[in-house]
Write a protein that holds these residues in place. Structure first.
Motif, PDB file in Angstrom:
ATOM      1  N   ARG A 530       0.903  -1.259   0.112  1.00 38.31           N
ATOM      2  CA  ARG A 530      -0.139   0.053   0.053  1.00 38.31           C
ATOM      3  C   ARG A 530       0.868   1.244   0.107  1.00 38.31           C
ATOM      4  N   ILE A 531       1.978   1.394   0.862  1.00 36.24           N
ATOM      5  CA  ILE A 531       2.901   2.444   0.915  1.00 36.24           C
ATOM      6  C   ILE A 531       3.652   2.670  -0.443  1.00 36.24           C
ATOM      7  N   VAL A 532       4.045   1.637  -1.167  1.00 35.87           N
ATOM      8  CA  VAL A 532       4.698   1.965  -2.632  1.00 35.87           C
ATOM      9  C   VAL A 532       3.282   2.458  -3.537  1.00 35.87           C
ATOM     10  N   GLN A 533       2.402   1.948  -3.429  1.00 35.97           N
ATOM     11  CA  GLN A 533       0.922   2.402  -4.173  1.00 35.97           C
ATOM     12  C   GLN A 533       0.725   3.774  -4.012  1.00 35.97           C
ATOM     13  N   GLU A 534       0.646   4.305  -2.642  1.00 40.46           N
ATOM     14  CA  GLU A 534       0.436   5.558  -2.501  1.00 40.46           C
ATOM     15  C   GLU A 534       1.407   6.621  -2.904  1.00 40.46           C
ATOM     16  N   TRP A 535       2.748   6.221  -3.024  1.00 43.44           N
ATOM     17  CA  TRP A 535       3.825   7.203  -3.538  1.00 43.44           C
ATOM     18  C   TRP A 535       3.644   7.103  -4.976  1.00 43.44           C
ATOM     19  N   LYS A 536       3.239   6.133  -5.768  1.00 46.86           N
ATOM     20  CA  LYS A 536       3.257   5.922  -7.139  1.00 46.86           C
ATOM     21  C   LYS A 536       2.129   6.648  -7.612  1.00 46.86           C
ATOM     22  N   SER A 537       0.795   6.753  -6.627  1.00 47.51           N
ATOM     23  CA  SER A 537      -0.235   7.795  -7.099  1.00 47.51           C
ATOM     24  C   SER A 537      -0.072   9.124  -7.234  1.00 47.51           C
ATOM     25  N   ARG A 538       1.003   9.619  -6.220  1.00 41.57           N
ATOM     26  CA  ARG A 538       1.451  10.906  -6.189  1.00 41.57           C
ATOM     27  C   ARG A 538       2.335  11.264  -7.356  1.00 41.57           C
ATOM     28  N   GLY A 539       2.707  10.286  -8.248  1.00 41.57           N
ATOM     29  CA  GLY A 539       3.564  10.604  -9.317  1.00 41.57           C
ATOM     30  C   GLY A 539       4.938  10.313  -9.045  1.00 41.57           C
ATOM     31  N   GLU A 540       5.355   9.767  -7.899  1.00 42.79           N
ATOM     32  CA  GLU A 540       6.741   9.558  -7.700  1.00 42.79           C
ATOM     33  C   GLU A 540       7.200   8.387  -8.340  1.00 42.79           C
ATOM     34  N   VAL A 541       8.330   8.431  -8.543  1.00 45.84           N
ATOM     35  CA  VAL A 541       9.373   6.984  -9.330  1.00 45.84           C
ATOM     36  C   VAL A 541       9.869   6.418  -7.798  1.00 45.84           C
ATOM     37  N   VAL A 542       9.267   5.135  -7.690  1.00 42.81           N
ATOM     38  CA  VAL A 542       9.637   4.445  -6.446  1.00 42.81           C
ATOM     39  C   VAL A 542      10.745   3.309  -6.712  1.00 42.81           C
ATOM     40  N   ALA A 543      11.562   3.287  -5.922  1.00 47.32           N
ATOM     41  CA  ALA A 543      12.555   2.147  -5.663  1.00 47.32           C
ATOM     42  C   ALA A 543      12.221   1.548  -4.331  1.00 47.32           C
ATOM     43  N   MET A 544      12.354   0.234  -4.423  1.00 44.18           N
ATOM     44  CA  MET A 544      11.776  -0.392  -3.271  1.00 44.18           C
ATOM     45  C   MET A 544      12.921  -1.467  -2.880  1.00 44.18           C
ATOM     46  N   THR A 545      13.330  -1.518  -1.756  1.00 44.98           N
ATOM     47  CA  THR A 545      14.236  -2.569  -1.268  1.00 44.98           C
ATOM     48  C   THR A 545      13.858  -3.496  -0.158  1.00 44.98           C
ATOM     49  N   GLY A 546      14.329  -4.698  -0.129  1.00 44.70           N
ATOM     50  CA  GLY A 546      14.034  -5.638   0.566  1.00 44.70           C
ATOM     51  C   GLY A 546      14.590  -6.999   0.995  1.00 44.70           C
ATOM     52  N   ASP A 547      14.540  -8.008   1.815  1.00 41.42           N
ATOM     53  CA  ASP A 547      15.334  -9.207   1.570  1.00 41.42           C
ATOM     54  C   ASP A 547      14.289 -10.044   2.070  1.00 41.42           C
ATOM     55  N   GLY A 548      13.247  -9.979   2.796  1.00 41.77           N
ATOM     56  CA  GLY A 548      12.272 -11.107   3.324  1.00 41.77           C
ATOM     57  C   GLY A 548      11.202 -11.166   2.125  1.00 41.77           C
ATOM     58  N   VAL A 549      10.632 -12.094   2.225  1.00 40.01           N
ATOM     59  CA  VAL A 549       9.546 -12.621   1.464  1.00 40.01           C
ATOM     60  C   VAL A 549       8.512 -11.761   1.590  1.00 40.01           C
ATOM     61  N   ASN A 550       8.434 -11.111   2.747  1.00 37.29           N
ATOM     62  CA  ASN A 550       7.264 -10.056   2.965  1.00 37.29           C
ATOM     63  C   ASN A 550       7.511  -8.827   2.224  1.00 37.29           C
ATOM     64  N   ASP A 551       8.720  -8.588   1.562  1.00 41.76           N
ATOM     65  CA  ASP A 551       8.935  -7.609   0.753  1.00 41.76           C
ATOM     66  C   ASP A 551       8.638  -7.592  -0.640  1.00 41.76           C
ATOM     67  N   ALA A 552       8.520  -8.808  -1.032  1.00 38.90           N
ATOM     68  CA  ALA A 552       8.576  -9.290  -2.399  1.00 38.90           C
ATOM     69  C   ALA A 552       7.319  -8.650  -3.132  1.00 38.90           C
ATOM     70  N   PRO A 553       6.234  -8.511  -2.750  1.00 40.41           N
ATOM     71  CA  PRO A 553       4.935  -7.842  -3.356  1.00 40.41           C
ATOM     72  C   PRO A 553       5.467  -6.518  -3.752  1.00 40.41           C
ATOM     73  N   ALA A 554       5.948  -6.044  -2.698  1.00 41.84           N
ATOM     74  CA  ALA A 554       6.094  -4.408  -2.770  1.00 41.84           C
ATOM     75  C   ALA A 554       7.176  -4.162  -3.942  1.00 41.84           C
ATOM     76  N   LEU A 555       8.385  -5.122  -3.843  1.00 39.49           N
ATOM     77  CA  LEU A 555       9.204  -4.793  -4.804  1.00 39.49           C
ATOM     78  C   LEU A 555       8.894  -4.905  -6.462  1.00 39.49           C
ATOM     79  N   ARG A 556       7.980  -5.838  -6.582  1.00 37.21           N
ATOM     80  CA  ARG A 556       7.224  -6.102  -7.782  1.00 37.21           C
ATOM     81  C   ARG A 556       6.537  -5.097  -8.195  1.00 37.21           C
ATOM     82  N   GLU A 557       5.766  -4.078  -7.194  1.00 36.96           N
ATOM     83  CA  GLU A 557       5.016  -3.066  -7.636  1.00 36.96           C
ATOM     84  C   GLU A 557       5.558  -1.936  -7.752  1.00 36.96           C
ATOM     85  N   ALA A 558       6.743  -1.699  -7.351  1.00 37.45           N
ATOM     86  CA  ALA A 558       7.563  -0.666  -7.241  1.00 37.45           C
ATOM     87  C   ALA A 558       8.101  -0.567  -8.622  1.00 37.45           C
TER      88      ALA A 558
END
Length: 805
Positions: A530-558
């Motif tokens: 949701r956080i990544v999607q919110e930043w994208k909705s503001r017109g930002e270009v988002v890079a997302m980092t992570g290591d856990g499986v819990n990060d994977a959906p946000a990595l794909r969305e960014a």
């Protein structure tokens, strides 16, 4: 949420082999279905999915249809070479990522038929009883039946950086994942203790699998570079088509037919098509990819490097990325620090490694023994001098542990409130010091001693503040990102106090700034998405980092997903565009710098290339409009585009970035490769070049025959384009300030191309192919002199613009 399997009852004997086989056949193996590897042929086909490539194919077909087989072969060769370069770069990256994969839990110990068996993790089924001990990777989601001082590292799943205490006591139903103390989850690691657990979910039905399944809902979008290239290609195609139609109409009105009508149109098509553009972009990204590999970043997709250059927001995990990922004693409070550390070590079970930089055991205890070893206090010496008499292990109810040794001293450590309840001596200021440490995000341990073999009448002698320390290079990188206009947002599964303290120390959270803008604690996978999607909705270009499986959906969305190579899970690496070999935030900022430099290089190389094409268009169009014979044949224009334009442009994209690249704000997401300043430069350069070529042609036409006039026009255009490459290196500084020898590739290519141009004028075979003749020494000097005029005019224009901005 995981649930109990229907029809499977707990049993101390576990499942029978027959029942397990039946369940495995019904449910399937305990494996995650991650995104399948792209076959090589799909990677290859993807290299040719571009409007510019389509335009080149069209030019190739037209040239073949009208008999210009040599032109068609040259264009086709360039297209194929460009595609192969991109293919091999991405294919190598895919193979490197495959090499990083590792099974989450290759083996598991289960109780079947009343005895413990070691089996493949893929073969476990709901109802199996797992035998757990420190160091095990949990094979599937399971409910604890027995827990002895059991704790688990769940950072890969929840983002929580410290071990989570586990108990067989039933927890609150439907509690958040981080609070399910009576369950262990697939992909997590047992930190301490032993236990037994009954599997309740496997494969895609686990919490790990649920998150992996969310990846399918994430979108794959075009990168900013792909969008810009598409717009530029369409514009060039429209310009090309319009001018070709105009020249054909002019020829028809002048009564031309057949090849006399088609030849100028084909010449224009060849002149307008930027044959070198796909190669320039591919080489620029490949060079950036290689530079990033040298800086510990594996780029899986070429366009990812440039896209990072557009980043306006970096959403980053905390543990292991901003911090070291290793617990450490950050602070010692007490009258005698050595005594505090010695007592803490005397109440520890962790084993120190040979290099004394780490150890085996609970991460908190490892941090203690490492900190003590730096002051020459070692558990092995304490054990030898003061052997254990009795041990009171840690449990969740007492919140402390103690060891009574043969010297008559009880060594104790635990939560401040737990030790304080058992202490009769508490030094002044201990409560305030503990509160201050906790407010700064440190995990506080109280250290105490006793004189009897029980946890009563203790003397609190000090406090230890323990935390995962920030990387010093990450602090500098965050400051660099801020100077470049890039916002850093921290998303973590840690407690709010810990998250805020680290964010302040890292420089992410500034005094007076609203914490909710840049710090998100106790974040779930859904929160991260949701956080990544919110930043994208503001017109930002988002890079997302992570290591856990819990990060994977946000990595794909960014727009750009960045996974950790050392600690990252297989699912996370599959979702990422870039994999960091050193798990370091500073590498991300270096990648952004590289991305910005690449865009600069692509922009100036494209401007150089299009300016040359505009000059060729102008020469052919003006000549046709004035009714002149064809000034430049298609083979001449192809030679100019592919050799004298293309090769210098390829050298331009290898330039290092300017020193100011990270002192400017990010480019607007919709900013085109060629903006207003670039188009003004293109028109100016094209006009000057056209005037020089038309001037030499008209002068030679009056004094010589058509072949000699065309010969001189061809050589002047080639020399002019080659020399103008030095001006293209910087839009604001003249070439002598940039440095003639700072890009040796360009210098060598220009010199070699000049010699090649002279060679084709004097070799019988090439004279026949290009329909040209030899140049006298005087004509060589004349061609070089006239060809240098565009370079001189453009450099003077820079000086005038600097003087009168």
């Amino acid at each position: 949420m995981s649930s109990e399997p229907d029809g499977v009852k707990p049993s101390v004997n576990g499942l029978t082999s027959a029942a397990a086989a039946r369940l495995l056949d019904e449910i399937g193996p305990n494996e995650l279905r991650v995104k399948s590897e792209k076959p090589a042929w799909r990677l290859l086909v993807a290299q040719f999915n571009s409007p510019v490539i389509w335009m080149l194919f069209a030019a190739c077909v037209v040239s073949t249809l009208v008999g210009e087989v040599l032109d068609a072969a040259a264009i086709g060769t360039i297209v194929v070479i460009n595609g192969l370069v991109g293919f091999f770069q991405e294919y190598r990256a895919e193979k490197a990522v495959i090499a990083l994969r590792a099974m989450t839990a290759p083996r598991a110990r289960v109780i079947r038929d009343g005895r413990t068996q070691a089996i493949a993790a893929a073969a476990v089924v709901p109802g199996d009883l797992l035998s757990l001990e420190a160091g095990d990777v949990v094979a599937a989601d399971a409910r604890l039946l027995e827990a002895n001082v059991l704790s688990a590292m769940e950072a890969a799943l929840t983002g929580e950086s410290t071990p989570v205490t586990k108990t067989a006591q039933p927890g609150v139903p439907n509690a958040p994942l981080a609070q399910r103390s009576d369950h262990v989850f697939a992909g997590t690691v047992i930190a301490t203790g032993t236990g037994f657990a009954q599997i309740i979910a496997t494969g895609m039905h686990t919490e790990l699998g649920r998150i992996a399944g969310m990846l399918a809902a994430a979108t794959d979008e075009s990168t900013p570079l792909q969008t810009r290239l598409g717009v530029l290609s369409r514009r060039l195609m429209i310009i090309c088509l319009g001018i070709v139609i105009a020249v054909a109409a002019l020829g028809w009105r002048q009564g031309l037919t057949g090849m006399d009508l088609l030849l100028p149109a084909i010449s224009l098509a060849v002149a307008a098509v930027p044959e070198g553009l796909p190669a320039i972009v591919t080489i620029a990204l490949a060079v950036g990819m290689q530079r990033m590999a040298a800086r510990h970043a594996l780029v899986r997709r070429l366009t990812a490097v440039e896209t990072l250059g557009c980043a306006t927001v970096i959403c980053t995990d905390k543990t292991g990325t901003l911090t070291t990922g290793i617990m450490a004693v950050r602070e010692v409070w007490g009258q005698d620090h050595l005594r505090v550390l010695e007592t803490a070590v005397g109440c520890s079970d962790a084993e120190l490694s040979l290099d004394e930089q780490g150890g085996i055991g609970d991460p908190t205890e490892v941090a203690i023994v490492v900190a003590a070893a730096k002051r020459s206090i070692r558990l092995i010496e304490i054990e030898a001098e003061r052997p254990r008499a009795s041990v009171y292990p840690f449990d969740a109810d007492r919140k402390c542990m103690s060891i009574y040794r043969m010297d008559g001293i009880l060594y104790a450590k635990g939560a401040v409130e737990a030790i304080s309840e058992r202490a009769t001596v508490i030094p002044p200021g201990a409560g305030e010091a503990a509160a201050d440490m906790a407010a700064r995000g440190l995990r506080v341990l109280a250290i105490a001693i006793g004189r009897v073999d029980r946890e009563t009448d203790l003397e609190l002698i000090g406090l230890l503040g323990i935390a995962d320390p920030p990387r010093t290079e990450a602090i500098d990188a965050i400051a660099r990102a801020k100077a470049a206009g890039i916002r850093t947002v921290m998303i973590t599964g840690d407690h709010e106090l810990t998250a805020h303290a680290i964010a302040q120390e890292m420089g992410i959270l500034q005094p007076g700034q609203a914490a909710e803008d840049v710090v998100h604690a106790r974040a779930t996978p859904e929160d991260k998405l949701r956080i990544v999607q919110e930043w994208k909705s503001r017109g930002e270009v988002v890079a997302m980092t992570g290591d856990g499986v819990n990060d994977a959906p946000a990595l794909r969305e960014a727009h750009i997903g960045i996974a950790m190579g050392r600690t990252g899970t297989e699912v996370t690496r599959e979702a990422a565009d870039i994999v960091l070999a050193d798990d370091n935030f500073a590498t991300i900022v270096a990648a952004i710098e590289e991305g910005r430099s690449i865009f600069e290089n692509i922009r100036k190389s494209t401007a150089y290339l299009v300016a040359g094409n505009m000059a060729e268009l102008a020469v052919v169009f003006v000549g046709a409009a004035l009714g002149f014979p064809t000034l430049l044949l298609p083979i001449h224009l192809l030679w100019i585009n592919l050799v004298t334009d293309g090769l210098p442009a390829l050298a331009l994209v290898t330039d290092r970035g300017t020193s100011t690249v990270m002192s400017r704000p990010p480019r607007p997401v919709h900013e085109q490769i060629l903006g207003g300043p670039e188009w003004r430069h293109i028109l100016l350069a094209g006009a000057i070049q056209m005037i020089c070529v038309m001037g030499i042609f008209l002068w030679a036409r009056d004094t010589r025959d058509l072949d000699e006039a065309r010969n001189l026009a061809f050589s002047v255009l080639v020399f002019g384009e080659l020399l103008r490459a030095f001006s293209a290196r910087d839009p604001d500084r003249p070439f002598w300030e940039v440095g003639l020898f700072s890009n040796m590739k360009l210098l060598l290519i220009v010199v070699a191309s000049l010699l090649a141009q002279l060679a084709i004028h004097h070799m019988p075979a090439t004279q026949e192919i290009f329909q040209i003749s030899a140049l006298s020494l005087a004509d060589c000097a004349l061609s070089l002199g006239v060809g240098a005029l565009p370079l001189l005019v453009l450099e003077v224009e820079k000086l005038v613009r600097r003087r009168f901005p």
